[in-house]
Design a protein around this motif. Structure first.
Motif, PDB file in Angstrom:
ATOM      1  N   ARG A   1      47.295  63.127  90.620  1.00 50.76           N
ATOM      2  CA  ARG A   1      46.347  64.007  91.317  1.00 50.76           C
ATOM      3  C   ARG A   1      46.908  64.396  92.689  1.00 50.76           C
TER       4      ARG A   1
ATOM      5  N   TYR B   1      49.844  66.852  92.248  1.00 44.74           N
ATOM      6  CA  TYR B   1      49.327  68.164  91.850  1.00 44.74           C
ATOM      7  C   TYR B   1      48.774  68.908  93.068  1.00 44.74           C
ATOM      8  N   ASN B   2      47.967  68.209  93.869  1.00 42.71           N
ATOM      9  CA  ASN B   2      47.360  68.842  95.040  1.00 42.71           C
ATOM     10  C   ASN B   2      48.406  69.219  96.086  1.00 42.71           C
TER      11      ASN B   2
ATOM     12  N   ALA C   1      52.701  66.734  85.972  1.00 47.89           N
ATOM     13  CA  ALA C   1      51.727  67.307  86.900  1.00 47.89           C
ATOM     14  C   ALA C   1      52.247  68.640  87.436  1.00 47.89           C
TER      15      ALA C   1
ATOM     16  N   ARG D   1      42.024  72.389  93.313  1.00 49.43           N
ATOM     17  CA  ARG D   1      42.486  71.048  93.644  1.00 49.43           C
ATOM     18  C   ARG D   1      41.821  70.028  92.727  1.00 49.43           C
ATOM     19  N   LYS D   2      42.524  68.952  92.440  1.00 50.68           N
ATOM     20  CA  LYS D   2      41.968  67.855  91.660  1.00 50.68           C
ATOM     21  C   LYS D   2      41.184  66.947  92.613  1.00 50.68           C
ATOM     22  N   SER D   3      40.064  66.413  92.137  1.00 49.47           N
ATOM     23  CA  SER D   3      39.199  65.609  92.978  1.00 49.47           C
ATOM     24  C   SER D   3      38.979  64.225  92.378  1.00 49.47           C
TER      25      SER D   3
ATOM     26  N   ASP E   1      35.685  63.965  90.250  1.00 43.90           N
ATOM     27  CA  ASP E   1      35.600  64.684  88.982  1.00 43.90           C
ATOM     28  C   ASP E   1      35.333  63.754  87.806  1.00 43.90           C
TER      29      ASP E   1
ATOM     30  N   HIS F   1      37.314  62.803  85.597  1.00 40.65           N
ATOM     31  CA  HIS F   1      38.131  63.168  84.433  1.00 40.65           C
ATOM     32  C   HIS F   1      39.577  62.850  84.807  1.00 40.65           C
TER      33      HIS F   1
END
Length: 139
Positions: free
Chosen positions: A27, A30-31, A78, A99-101, A104, A106
């Motif tokens: 994550r 990715y961000n 990623a 953005r990934k959180s 989430d 998931h």
């Protein structure tokens, strides 16, 4: 056509901690790469390729040494997922990559290679994790 199946795994305590590190690190990467790609395009009108994003992974590993504990294939995946999100945005009219959180709920990461499956013992061997028990409900 490739087909995938989902199975429930039962990791031990050390493997759970390592999985949580993988979730957070993929994550984070990715961000960071989304931020790099967006900033370069916004300020300089430069589109950066997946190959260049993978080179930024080396820089991120130098800045954040805890990324070296994570499987390199998961971090590269990623980067691949981010590139696919931008391809979908530009070619197919999907939304801009978000953005990934943590909120989430998931969490996922992908290990594209070097796994081994033992059907008799119902175990899977993943790199950096070792053997993990699996509930085999499908052939």
């Amino acid at each position: 056509m490739k087909r995938g199946n989902r199975y429930r795994i039962y990791p031990n305590k050390e493997q759970k901690v390592l999985m949580e590190k993988h979730f957070g690190s993929t994550r984070f990467v990715y961000n960071k790469l989304l931020n790099i790609k967006s900033t370069l395009y916004r300020n300089c009108r430069i589109s950066i390729s997946e190959f260049d994003l993978n080179n930024h992974l080396l820089v991120l590993k130098e800045i954040y040494p805890w990324l070296k504990e994570i499987n390199a294939g998961a971090l590269q995946q990623a980067s691949r997922n981010l590139n696919k999100a931008f391809t979908n945005f530009f070619n197919f009219g999907f939304g801009y990559p978000q953005r990934k959180s943590k909120k989430d709920h998931h969490f996922s990461f992908q290990l594209p290679q070097h796994y081994d499956l033992n059907v008799e013992k119902s175990e899977i061997k993943l790199p950096k994790f070792g053997w993990i028990k699996v509930k085999m409900h499908r052939d």
